[in-house]
Design a protein around this motif. Structure first.
Motif, mmCIF file in Angstrom:
data_model
loop_
_atom_site.group_PDB
_atom_site.id
_atom_site.type_symbol
_atom_site.label_atom_id
_atom_site.label_comp_id
_atom_site.label_asym_id
_atom_site.label_seq_id
_atom_site.Cartn_x
_atom_site.Cartn_y
_atom_site.Cartn_z
ATOM 1 N N VAL A 124 0.862 -1.180 0.000
ATOM 2 C CA VAL A 124 0.000 0.000 0.000
ATOM 3 C C VAL A 124 0.902 1.236 0.000
ATOM 4 O O VAL A 124 2.122 1.128 0.100
ATOM 5 C CB VAL A 124 -0.966 0.000 1.219
ATOM 6 N N GLN A 125 0.290 2.396 -0.079
ATOM 7 C CA GLN A 125 1.051 3.640 -0.229
ATOM 8 C C GLN A 125 2.119 3.836 0.855
ATOM 9 O O GLN A 125 3.217 4.261 0.573
ATOM 10 C CB GLN A 125 0.100 4.825 -0.238
ATOM 11 N N ASN A 126 1.814 3.502 2.090
ATOM 12 C CA ASN A 126 2.755 3.793 3.175
ATOM 13 C C ASN A 126 3.335 2.543 3.840
ATOM 14 O O ASN A 126 3.784 2.611 4.970
ATOM 15 C CB ASN A 126 2.075 4.672 4.233
ATOM 16 N N GLY A 127 3.332 1.409 3.155
ATOM 17 C CA GLY A 127 3.894 0.200 3.744
ATOM 18 C C GLY A 127 3.276 -1.059 3.151
ATOM 19 O O GLY A 127 3.025 -1.139 1.952
ATOM 20 N N PHE A 128 3.002 -2.033 4.021
ATOM 21 C CA PHE A 128 2.412 -3.298 3.592
ATOM 22 C C PHE A 128 1.292 -3.711 4.536
ATOM 23 O O PHE A 128 1.347 -3.412 5.733
ATOM 24 C CB PHE A 128 3.463 -4.428 3.597
ATOM 25 N N ILE A 129 0.313 -4.416 3.971
ATOM 26 C CA ILE A 129 -0.722 -5.068 4.771
ATOM 27 C C ILE A 129 -0.552 -6.562 4.531
ATOM 28 O O ILE A 129 -0.574 -7.024 3.389
ATOM 29 C CB ILE A 129 -2.138 -4.614 4.385
ATOM 30 N N PHE A 130 -0.340 -7.293 5.620
ATOM 31 C CA PHE A 130 -0.173 -8.743 5.560
ATOM 32 C C PHE A 130 -1.409 -9.390 6.146
ATOM 33 O O PHE A 130 -1.906 -8.966 7.192
ATOM 34 C CB PHE A 130 1.058 -9.169 6.371
ATOM 35 N N THR A 131 -1.922 -10.429 5.496
ATOM 36 C CA THR A 131 -3.091 -11.158 5.978
ATOM 37 C C THR A 131 -2.750 -12.637 6.015
ATOM 38 O O THR A 131 -2.154 -13.161 5.059
ATOM 39 C CB THR A 131 -4.307 -10.926 5.052
ATOM 40 N N THR A 132 -3.120 -13.294 7.115
ATOM 41 C CA THR A 132 -2.859 -14.731 7.188
ATOM 42 C C THR A 132 -3.593 -15.428 6.054
ATOM 43 O O THR A 132 -4.701 -15.042 5.670
ATOM 44 C CB THR A 132 -3.307 -15.326 8.540
ATOM 45 N N ILE A 133 -2.951 -16.446 5.546
ATOM 46 C CA ILE A 133 -3.532 -17.228 4.465
ATOM 47 C C ILE A 133 -3.427 -18.699 4.862
ATOM 48 O O ILE A 133 -2.459 -19.113 5.507
ATOM 49 C CB ILE A 133 -2.814 -16.927 3.120
ATOM 50 N N GLY A 134 -4.498 -19.463 4.553
ATOM 51 C CA GLY A 134 -4.498 -20.879 4.899
ATOM 52 C C GLY A 134 -4.807 -21.145 6.361
ATOM 53 O O GLY A 134 -4.516 -22.220 6.879
ATOM 54 N N ARG A 135 -5.411 -20.195 7.054
ATOM 55 C CA ARG A 135 -5.763 -20.338 8.472
ATOM 56 C C ARG A 135 -7.260 -20.110 8.641
ATOM 57 O O ARG A 135 -7.923 -19.540 7.790
ATOM 58 C CB ARG A 135 -4.981 -19.340 9.321
ATOM 59 N N SER A 136 -7.781 -20.540 9.778
ATOM 60 C CA SER A 136 -9.232 -20.433 10.010
ATOM 61 C C SER A 136 -9.701 -18.998 10.218
ATOM 62 O O SER A 136 -10.849 -18.666 9.941
ATOM 63 C CB SER A 136 -9.640 -21.298 11.207
ATOM 64 N N LEU A 137 -8.822 -18.103 10.707
ATOM 65 C CA LEU A 137 -9.166 -16.700 10.927
ATOM 66 C C LEU A 137 -8.333 -15.826 9.994
ATOM 67 O O LEU A 137 -7.169 -16.130 9.733
ATOM 68 C CB LEU A 137 -8.840 -16.280 12.371
ATOM 69 N N TYR A 138 -8.944 -14.760 9.509
ATOM 70 C CA TYR A 138 -8.179 -13.784 8.745
ATOM 71 C C TYR A 138 -7.672 -12.724 9.719
ATOM 72 O O TYR A 138 -8.442 -11.969 10.303
ATOM 73 C CB TYR A 138 -9.027 -13.151 7.640
ATOM 74 N N PHE A 139 -6.353 -12.703 9.894
ATOM 75 C CA PHE A 139 -5.672 -11.794 10.804
ATOM 76 C C PHE A 139 -4.786 -10.889 9.964
ATOM 77 O O PHE A 139 -3.985 -11.359 9.155
ATOM 78 C CB PHE A 139 -4.838 -12.608 11.800
ATOM 79 N N GLU A 140 -4.958 -9.591 10.147
ATOM 80 C CA GLU A 140 -4.277 -8.612 9.311
ATOM 81 C C GLU A 140 -3.274 -7.800 10.127
ATOM 82 O O GLU A 140 -3.567 -7.382 11.248
ATOM 83 C CB GLU A 140 -5.350 -7.691 8.734
ATOM 84 N N VAL A 141 -2.104 -7.564 9.534
ATOM 85 C CA VAL A 141 -1.062 -6.762 10.164
ATOM 86 C C VAL A 141 -0.658 -5.679 9.166
ATOM 87 O O VAL A 141 -0.124 -5.986 8.097
ATOM 88 C CB VAL A 141 0.171 -7.619 10.535
ATOM 89 N N ALA A 142 -0.942 -4.415 9.506
ATOM 90 C CA ALA A 142 -0.585 -3.279 8.646
ATOM 91 C C ALA A 142 0.673 -2.639 9.217
ATOM 92 O O ALA A 142 0.683 -2.161 10.349
ATOM 93 C CB ALA A 142 -1.730 -2.274 8.603
ATOM 94 N N VAL A 143 1.751 -2.659 8.416
ATOM 95 C CA VAL A 143 3.053 -2.187 8.887
ATOM 96 C C VAL A 143 3.505 -0.999 8.031
ATOM 97 O O VAL A 143 3.730 -1.148 6.828
ATOM 98 C CB VAL A 143 4.112 -3.307 8.826
ATOM 99 N N PRO A 144 3.653 0.177 8.658
ATOM 100 C CA PRO A 144 4.134 1.354 7.916
ATOM 101 C C PRO A 144 5.568 1.160 7.418
ATOM 102 O O PRO A 144 6.365 0.432 8.022
ATOM 103 C CB PRO A 144 4.082 2.486 8.951
#
Length: 172
Positions: A124-144
């Motif tokens: 994204v414009q100011n960093g990255f957004i990471f989302t778990t893949i292959g897991r039962s919950l979608y957990f997102e980590v937005a890192v500037p």
């Protein structure tokens, strides 16, 4: 003892150039309180609306996150939610129970693994957004981008993700 500039709204004391130690100590404490008052407050993090069973599992995951990520202290979020966490300034934001990001359906081949946890990365414009893949919950980590390389934040949260977010499909 140096006088404070009038711009701070604190009157100078020209009649008392040699202040006793207790007055100097009180001034130091006041200065620390002023500095503390300028620290970052709660950071706004959007709260998702997952199903109740997902919200309950996400609350356990968020509770299990470490006290620090990339040496940044955990801080409050607003609105208060058991589904969000934040660290540092600018904040590294974490949200559990999100919807899968666009492009994730065909991203299994783009999955990369950090300490046994698969992630989908979106720049994204100011960093990255990471989302778990292959897991039962979608957990997102937005890192500037201040924390470059941004993926290093994932090493700090991988233990909590492994323990509280069931593996469904490993990265291929």
């Amino acid at each position: 003892m140096p006088k404070l500039p009038p711009a701070l709204g604190v009157p100078s004391l020209p009649f008392a150039p040699d202040l006793p130690g207790t007055v100097r100590a009180a001034g130091a404490v006041l200065g620390l309180l002023l500095i503390a008052g300028c620290s970052a407050g709660p950071t706004p993090v959007p709260v998702p609306s997952p199903a109740p069973e997902v919200a309950a599992a996400c609350a356990d995951l968020i509770k299990a996150l470490p006290a620090k990520v990339l040496d940044a202290e955990r801080r409050e979020t607003t609105p208060k939610s058991a589904l969000t966490a934040a660290y540092g300034d600018p904040p590294i934001e974490m949200t559990c129970g999100v919807t899968p990001p666009a492009g994730m359906a065909e991203a299994q081949s783009q999955c990369f693994e950090v300490n046994g946890v698969g992630w989908f990365a979106k720049e994204v414009q100011n960093g990255f957004i990471f989302t778990t893949i292959g897991r039962s919950l979608y957990f997102e980590v937005a890192v500037p981008s201040k924390y470059s390389p941004e993926a290093n934040a994932l090493t700090d949260v991988s233990d909590a993700v492994q323990k509280h977010n069931k593996l469904v499909t490993p990265c291929t």
